[in-house]
Enzyme design. Structure first.
Site, PDB file in Angstrom:
ATOM      1  N   LYS A  47      12.572 -16.346  -8.399  1.00  0.00           N
ATOM      2  CA  LYS A  47      12.415 -15.369  -9.483  1.00  0.00           C
ATOM      3  C   LYS A  47      11.437 -15.905 -10.514  1.00  0.00           C
ATOM      4  CE  LYS A  47      13.587 -12.572  -8.360  1.00  0.00           C
ATOM      5  NZ  LYS A  47      14.163 -11.963  -7.196  1.00  0.00           N
ATOM      6  N   ARG A  59       4.020  -0.632  -4.750  1.00  0.00           N
ATOM      7  CA  ARG A  59       3.716  -1.032  -3.368  1.00  0.00           C
ATOM      8  C   ARG A  59       2.399  -1.803  -3.266  1.00  0.00           C
ATOM      9  NH1 ARG A  59       6.828   1.977   0.339  1.00  0.00           N
ATOM     10  NH2 ARG A  59       5.403   1.429   2.011  1.00  0.00           N
ATOM     11  N   GLU A  64      17.023 -18.841  -5.219  1.00  0.00           N
ATOM     12  CA  GLU A  64      16.705 -17.528  -5.775  1.00  0.00           C
ATOM     13  C   GLU A  64      16.220 -17.655  -7.221  1.00  0.00           C
ATOM     14  OE1 GLU A  64      16.047 -14.761  -4.698  1.00  0.00           O
ATOM     15  OE2 GLU A  64      16.292 -13.397  -6.375  1.00  0.00           O
ATOM     16  N   LYS A  74       5.985  -4.737  -3.678  1.00  0.00           N
ATOM     17  CA  LYS A  74       7.430  -4.582  -3.543  1.00  0.00           C
ATOM     18  C   LYS A  74       7.872  -4.590  -2.090  1.00  0.00           C
ATOM     19  CE  LYS A  74      11.527  -3.743  -5.133  1.00  0.00           C
ATOM     20  NZ  LYS A  74      12.201  -4.901  -5.715  1.00  0.00           N
ATOM     21  N   ASN A 103      -1.862   2.569   5.555  1.00  0.00           N
ATOM     22  CA  ASN A 103      -0.967   1.459   5.215  1.00  0.00           C
ATOM     23  C   ASN A 103      -0.612   0.771   6.516  1.00  0.00           C
ATOM     24  OD1 ASN A 103       1.051  -0.228   4.211  1.00  0.00           O
ATOM     25  ND2 ASN A 103       2.609   1.371   4.317  1.00  0.00           N
ATOM     26  N   GLY A 104      -0.862  -0.536   6.593  1.00  0.00           N
ATOM     27  CA  GLY A 104      -0.563  -1.273   7.821  1.00  0.00           C
ATOM     28  C   GLY A 104      -1.740  -2.161   8.178  1.00  0.00           C
ATOM     29  N   GLU A 150       7.804 -16.023  -9.123  1.00  0.00           N
ATOM     30  CA  GLU A 150       7.224 -14.694  -8.899  1.00  0.00           C
ATOM     31  C   GLU A 150       6.657 -14.077 -10.169  1.00  0.00           C
ATOM     32  OE1 GLU A 150      10.641 -12.607  -7.039  1.00  0.00           O
ATOM     33  OE2 GLU A 150       9.143 -11.863  -5.645  1.00  0.00           O
ATOM     34  N   HIS A 195      16.675 -37.581  -2.455  1.00  0.00           N
ATOM     35  CA  HIS A 195      15.869 -37.895  -1.273  1.00  0.00           C
ATOM     36  C   HIS A 195      14.419 -37.455  -1.462  1.00  0.00           C
ATOM     37  CE1 HIS A 195      19.466 -39.113   0.875  1.00  0.00           C
ATOM     38  NE2 HIS A 195      20.057 -38.052   0.332  1.00  0.00           N
ATOM     39  N   CYS A 245       0.843  -1.193   0.000  1.00  0.00           N
ATOM     40  CA  CYS A 245       0.000   0.000   0.000  1.00  0.00           C
ATOM     41  C   CYS A 245       0.881   1.247   0.000  1.00  0.00           C
ATOM     42  CB  CYS A 245      -0.941   0.094   1.187  1.00  0.00           C
ATOM     43  SG  CYS A 245      -2.111  -1.252   1.290  1.00  0.00           S
ATOM     44  N   TRP A 272      -2.646  -2.942  -1.634  1.00  0.00           N
ATOM     45  CA  TRP A 272      -2.337  -4.372  -1.640  1.00  0.00           C
ATOM     46  C   TRP A 272      -3.189  -4.964  -0.528  1.00  0.00           C
ATOM     47  CZ3 TRP A 272      -0.392  -8.073   1.716  1.00  0.00           C
ATOM     48  CH2 TRP A 272       0.064  -9.259   1.129  1.00  0.00           C
TER      49      TRP A 272
END
Ligand code: M6R
Length: 608
Positions: A485, A27, A481, A603, A98-99, A488, A504, A2, A74
């Site tokens: 990537k 955001r 990573e 983000k 925001n929060g 996402e 395994h 947000c 968001w």
């Protein structure tokens, strides 16, 4: 997570609000809205989906006024629908938030009993109703606002306006918020990027601060109600850095910025290629080595920390623990004395990492804390004893690329520095490793000058049901990573695995439609990785080999090989990151997903 903006301006501020929201769309982008004070009433426009929908709505029915607030969302509480989009309001008070308001259920019940009527499923909508209630009780608007804040539990950055007063109200507790001013007016925003084009000066609000502003006055108060000092700082230059330039996406631009970022970091911390110095973390130089290091982060930053553990433990011979922040803070960690606590964060605002830092400081205030961070004004930077700034410049693409390799590089320098402090590495060896890191900048440049080599990877993903990334040693976190990537931005399921652990369990996934990306670098257990590669090949997988070994030296019979320049123990992961980033980017483009703003993500994750 947000973005909020508030403005009190000389002229109509609709376009400033929109422009600011555009800069903060990274955001959150599931809905957006603005509210502007009219002559007698508050006027609001909201739209579901990306900001462009709000822009279209405002083209059809524009707003006029010089006091207003805006929000890009968001979702945390309530699905992304217009009714849940911010601003939320009563007839005479509107807020953006925001929060998370943790006691929203209790507030909702008591406010409903007192006559409040809620339109949304959000926690945020309790704020204007509570404020309204306090305003009715108190003639003093400052007391009313402060009382409101005192009843909120959880994290918030809030901007608010009222129908009958020309004041912009703001408050910060647990979520970032800054105050800015310029010729066009006074602003509050979640991020300096939002006001970079209209403001010349900034104040980063401290935890618990709140206040109000009109064009002539600015009042900032501390959490206890005492008056806070007003100290403006010049706004950092950032406009050019936030433009896409010739690139199709921010992510692509940021991938291509990496050689420059590497040189900026190296020139900042090791300009003579012999000595490493971190000016904002004097204790690294002055204090004895700790007996233990704990590193805590989320997502990509966590992966960078995992790689550094291999570097640090090899030379320091002390335990280095790495944990995801959301686990660390809730598992009653045993900390003890003589421990350094390191957080890593692109944004410096990630809620779980920030709270882990606060928990550590509260439990053992005698221990030192260090942050690797890309945002110099962030909460983590302000709350840590030492800072290693990443100098990557604003990262807008939701998928982290340049901030990740900047973290790796800064961590490599930090490891070299501590190895030298511990007399575990002679100076000439340090110099050699630093030279390799400088060379990595050129190595990455050469890879980026020949990107068609990455194009051959994409078709392998046209029928695939997922992907497996394998590596050993520092290449294992690189595999994690690479998988993160890919998932996402292409929404393909992908797993990163230690190559030695594959048999395994995950080997059962392998069939002729599963691309398996193997990271085989000379520095990290090459023979063993190649054996794992043969095991995968024998089961019919489509193998993509990323390696710094010439085929004639190590024949593998793999069809798809990406050769990268050879690095040393510290620089090799920097070079191997590039094909992983490009692979994810190309597959996402092939699948037609939204590269810079992938679904469900944001983000900066400022809620836990
Ligand atoms: O700002 P931070 O580095 O603290 O963010 C941590 C994660 O949210 C972040 O790395 C996330 O995993 C990115 N989307 C990765 O591309």
């Amino acid at each position: 997570m947000c973005g909020i903006i508030g403005a009190v301006g000389l002229n109509n501020i609709q376009n400033i609000l929109l422009q600011s929201l555009k800069s903060m769309e990274y955001r959150g982008y599931d809905s957006a809205g603005i509210c502007i004070q009219g002559e007698q009433h508050l006027h609001t426009r909201k739209a579901k989906g990306k900001l462009i929908n709000l822009e279209h709505l405002l083209e059809q029915s524009p707003l006029t006024g010089s006091l207003g607030i805006g929000h890009t969302r968001w979702a945390t509480h309530g699905v992304p629908e217009v009714r849940n989009a911010h601003p939320h309001q009563t007839e005479s008070i509107a807020i953006v938030h925001n929060g998370i308001i943790e006691n929203h259920k209790q507030l909702r019940e008591s406010l409903s009993a007192a006559g409040a009527t809620f339109d949304s499923d959000t926690d945020s909508e309790t704020i204007p109703w509570l404020w309204q209630q306090e305003y009715t009780k108190n003639n003093n608007p400052e007391i009313a606002f402060h009382n409101t804040l005192n009843q909120l539990q959880g994290a918030f950055a809030i901007a608010g306006i009222q129908a009958n007063e020309h004041k912009l109200w703001f408050a910060r507790r647990g979520s970032p918020l800054l105050l800015a001013k310029g010729e066009a007016g006074v602003f509050v925003a979640s991020d300096a990027l939002a006001v970079g084009t209209v403001a010349s000066h900034v104040i980063y609000l401290q935890e618990g601060q709140w206040g109000w502003s009109d064009l002539e006055h600015i009042h900032i108060f501390n959490e206890d109600g005492s008056q806070a000092a007003i100290q403006w700082e010049p706004m950092p230059e950032m406009v050019a850095a936030t433009e896409k330039g010739p690139y199709a996406h921010y992510m692509l631009k940021e991938i291509h910025e990496q050689p420059r970022v590497f040189l900026d970091i190296l020139n900042a911390y090791a300009p003579d290629k012999q000595h490493i110095h971190f000016p904002q973390a004097a204790f690294i130089e002055n204090d004895p080595l700790p007996s233990r290091i704990i590193m805590v982060a989320c997502g990509t930053s966590y992966h960078a920390a995992l790689t550094a553990r291999y570097w640090l433990e090899r030379y320091l011979k002390i335990p280095v623990e790495v944990d995801v922040a959301s686990e660390f803070r809730y598992r009653d960690p045993v900390i003890g004395d003589n421990t350094w606590f390191i957080t890593l964060s692109q944004s410096g605002e990630t809620a779980d990492t920030l709270e882990a830092l606060r928990l550590f400081k509260q439990q053992t205030p005698q221990n030192k804390t260090l942050v690797f961070c890309n945002v110099a004004s962030s909460s983590m930077v302000r709350e840590s004893d030492g800072v290693i700034e990443l100098y990557a410049g604003p990262e807008i693409g939701v998928a982290s690329t340049k901030a990740y390799t900047a973290q790796l590089l800064a961590l490599a320098l930090f490891s070299l520095k501590l190895a030298s402090n511990a007399n575990a590495m002679p100076p000439e060896e340090t110099t050699k490793h630093i030279q390799y890191l400088f060379d990595a900048s050129q190595g990455v440049e050469s890879l980026l000058n020949n990107t068609p080599i990455f194009d051959k990877l994409t078709p392998l993903f046209s029928q695939s049901h997922g992907a497996l990334f394998l590596g050993r040693g520092p290449c294992y976190p690189l595999a994690l990573e690479g998988a993160l990537k890919l998932k996402e931005i292409s929404y393909l399921h992908a797993e990163g695995y230690p190559a030695g652990e594959m048999k395994h369990g995950p080997i059962a996934l392998i069939d002729e439609n599963l691309p398996v990306i193997v990271l085989a670098l000379r520095q990290y257990h090459l023979d063993k990785v190649i054996s794992n590669l043969h095991e995968v090949q024998a089961r019919g997988a489509k193998v993509i080999l990323i390696t710094d070994i010439p085929e004639k030296e190590y024949p593998t019979n793999v069809d798809t090989i990406i050769h990268i320049p050879e690095g040393d123990f510290f620089s090799a992961p920097l070079l191997a990151s590039i094909p992983l980033q490009y692979l994810a980017y190309n597959v996402a483009r092939f699948k037609g997903t939204d590269v810079d703003q992938p679904r469900n993500l944001a983000k900066s994750v400022t809620v836990e």
